[in-house]
Design an enzyme around this catalytic site. Structure first.
Site, PDB file in Angstrom:
ATOM      1  N   HIS A 151     -13.316  17.693   8.426  1.00 37.16           N
ATOM      2  CA  HIS A 151     -11.899  18.108   8.425  1.00 37.16           C
ATOM      3  C   HIS A 151     -11.034  17.121   9.215  1.00 37.16           C
ATOM      4  O   HIS A 151     -10.014  17.497   9.785  1.00 37.16           O
ATOM      5  CB  HIS A 151     -11.713  19.518   8.999  1.00 37.16           C
ATOM      6  CG  HIS A 151     -12.651  20.532   8.404  1.00 37.16           C
ATOM      7  ND1 HIS A 151     -12.356  21.261   7.283  1.00 37.16           N
ATOM      8  CD2 HIS A 151     -13.904  20.899   8.771  1.00 37.16           C
ATOM      9  CE1 HIS A 151     -13.369  22.049   6.987  1.00 37.16           C
ATOM     10  NE2 HIS A 151     -14.341  21.848   7.868  1.00 37.16           N
ATOM     11  N   SER A 272       5.589  -6.635   7.647  1.00 35.63           N
ATOM     12  CA  SER A 272       6.703  -5.843   7.147  1.00 35.63           C
ATOM     13  C   SER A 272       7.919  -6.746   7.042  1.00 35.63           C
ATOM     14  O   SER A 272       8.101  -7.659   7.845  1.00 35.63           O
ATOM     15  CB  SER A 272       6.970  -4.699   8.120  1.00 35.63           C
ATOM     16  OG  SER A 272       8.303  -4.259   7.972  1.00 35.63           O
ATOM     17  N   LYS A 278       4.629  -5.071  12.700  1.00 30.22           N
ATOM     18  CA  LYS A 278       3.698  -4.360  11.822  1.00 30.22           C
ATOM     19  C   LYS A 278       2.697  -5.238  11.098  1.00 30.22           C
ATOM     20  O   LYS A 278       2.956  -6.384  10.762  1.00 30.22           O
ATOM     21  CB  LYS A 278       4.488  -3.535  10.790  1.00 30.22           C
ATOM     22  CG  LYS A 278       5.169  -2.369  11.453  1.00 30.22           C
ATOM     23  CD  LYS A 278       5.615  -1.336  10.469  1.00 30.22           C
ATOM     24  CE  LYS A 278       4.445  -0.631   9.852  1.00 30.22           C
ATOM     25  NZ  LYS A 278       4.880   0.199   8.728  1.00 30.22           N
ATOM     26  N   GLU A 285      -4.840   0.419   1.169  1.00 34.49           N
ATOM     27  CA  GLU A 285      -4.054   1.483   0.521  1.00 34.49           C
ATOM     28  C   GLU A 285      -4.193   1.410  -0.994  1.00 34.49           C
ATOM     29  O   GLU A 285      -4.247   2.433  -1.683  1.00 34.49           O
ATOM     30  CB  GLU A 285      -2.578   1.352   0.899  1.00 34.49           C
ATOM     31  CG  GLU A 285      -2.322   1.681   2.364  1.00 34.49           C
ATOM     32  CD  GLU A 285      -0.905   1.281   2.796  1.00 34.49           C
ATOM     33  OE1 GLU A 285      -0.109   2.178   3.058  1.00 34.49           O
ATOM     34  OE2 GLU A 285      -0.610   0.073   2.857  1.00 34.49           O
TER      35      GLU A 285
END
Ligand code: ARG
Length: 460
Positions: A151, A272, A278, A285
């Site tokens: 979980h 970014s 970043k 992804e």
């Protein structure tokens, strides 16, 4: 050319033509045509002069295609007709003899089976490379503790090597699924003609051998209308993509500042455009994001095949875009996963720190009680109470005093030193001695089994 006398509506042509995507089948189409021409001549159906003229013409067509100077024409409906048109321009009317004892129906099924076979083989090679990288990284990190999760909550500690090997086994099974897909694309459709067989005494076995099929399809109707070898590839690809998505998702989480478990290689990350601090895990992804599209191709192909009357129907032309996109996506994402894993650096301290959260030894404490004779359910309740009390007073489990232990379990209170030993980190890991568990000895055993599996995958 056909019994129809009107030229096609422009939109019908756009709807009907498959050239835009099936042109990638030209190498298979040429190989098939060569084998077919040789067989026809060997059976006396074509003269050897015709065969030689066809083979020379096919060589010329191949040069144009491979050098990307083949001039496709507006009227070319698909790659098969484009090649035949050009062959006839180059070789003259003999070009028209190539289609003797052949239909586009068995021709296209044969090209596609050859393609599916090749790409299923390529997928196995790519998966073996990924398995090999996973195994190397698991060996390097065999004894690095980290929290295991359920979980997404810290559950029980495991070794990073053990966690990485979980992926190894998923991809080992995917490897087997692609071996099956390769096997299923191994029966030659050619010779089925349009659907009923052909009016010539051809030798299908000869063509099968030349093209690397292990057998000929036993039924001509099935041969031109079956595409379950495509479903087999897509099924294997969908499952593999789903596995890649889980790996991608974990890399996204682990590389976040919140987890800080790993740093992705720069060559597999983006900056970014606005936030200079970043480093985005775009490739990871996309491993996650590409999976549903693969499952979509599988579902769509089942839709195409569902309730489709025998034999060939134009619906079957839809097989290609699903297969081709799945092939391209799978091969790219497998390469990305392998590249990322090879370059990722794991953060030992962050993982160790997260794994030293004593609460994740709660199960071990309950098991200690079981060994001391307490029924598991009762033990579970006693430890849950102790955890609640520790959290309430902001203490670690190892900081709980004798009276606090006694409040939840007299057995725990009577064995305080064993409680302390159980709460020391290495004991939680090393106590998982069951087969397939995370104790180092079991992980080492697993590494050996994985090595053997990889060697077998590579040999097969
Ligand atoms: N482009 C077609 C396909 O991909 C080739 C087969 C055409 N056969 C036919 N009977 N129209 O399925």
């Amino acid at each position: 050319m056909s019994r129809l006398d009107q030229s096609h509506h422009a939109d019908f042509h756009r709807l009907n033509a498959s050239l835009a995507f099936d042109r990638r089948l030209w190498p298979q189409d040429l190989a098939q045509s060569r084998a077919h021409a040789r067989m026809l001549a060997d059976r006396g159906i074509l003269t050897s002069a015709d065969r030689d003229a066809l083979l020379a013409g096919l060589d010329a067509v191949e040069r144009e295609l491979s050098e990307e100077r083949f001039a496709f024409e507006q009227g070319d409906e698909d790659i098969h007709m484009a090649i035949e048109r050009r062959l006839t321009e180059i070789a003259g009317p003999v070009g028209g003899r190539l289609h003797t004892a052949r239909s586009r129906n068995d021709q296209v099924a044969t090209d596609l089976a050859m393609y599916a076979r090749e790409r299923a083989r390529a997928a196995q090679t790519a998966i073996a490379a990924l398995m090999s990288t996973l195994l190397a990284r698991a060996e390097e990190h065999a004894d690095w503790p980290m929290p295991g999760y359920t979980h997404l909550q810290r559950a029980q500690p495991v070794y990073l090597g053990h966690h990485l090997l979980a992926y190894f086994w998923m991809f080992a099974r995917d490897h087997g699924r692609f071996a099956f897909a390769e096997h299923e694309a191994g029966r030659l459709p050619l010779g089925a003609g349009a659907l009923a067989g052909v009016n010539f005494d051809i030798d299908r076995g000869q063509v099968a051998r030349e093209l690397g099929f292990r057998d000929v399809a036993a039924n001509s109707i099935d041969a031109v209308s079956g595409r379950d070898f495509v479903l087999d590839y897509l099924g294997a690809a969908a499952t593999c993509a789903t596995h890649l998505s889980r790996l991608g998702a974990e890399l996204v989480l682990w590389s976040s500042s919140e987890f800080g478990f790993c740093e992705l290689p720069d060559e597999w990350s983006s900056g970014s455009s606005i936030m200079p601090q970043k480093k985005n895990p775009d490739a990871a992804e996309l491993l996650r994001g590409k999976a549903p599209r693969m499952v979509g191709h599988l579902a769509a192909m089942h839709g195409v095949m569902h309730a489709l009357p025998l034999a060939y129907n134009k619906d079957l032309q839809e097989d290609k875009e699903h297969l081709f996109d799945a092939v391209d996506t799978l091969e790219l994402t497998l390469a990305a996963a392998t590249g990322m894993l090879a370059g990722v650096s794991f953060r030992r301290e962050r993982m160790r720190e997260a794994a030293s959260d004593e609460l994740i030894a709660a199960t071990d404490l309950a098991d200690l009680l079981v060994r001391l004779g307490v029924p598991f359910r009762e033990a579970h309740g006693a430890v849950a109470g102790l955890v609640r009390a520790a959290l309430e007073r902001g203490a670690k489990l190892s900081e709980m005093g004798a009276d606090e232990l006694a409040a939840h379990s007299s057995v725990l209170a009577a064995h305080a030193s064993e409680v302390q030993a159980t709460l020391s980190q290495s004991s939680w890991l090393e106590s998982k001695v069951s087969e397939g568990g995370t104790s180092l000895e079991r992980v080492r055993e697993q590494l050996r089994a994985a090595r053997e599996t990889l060697d077998r995958a590579r040999a097969g």
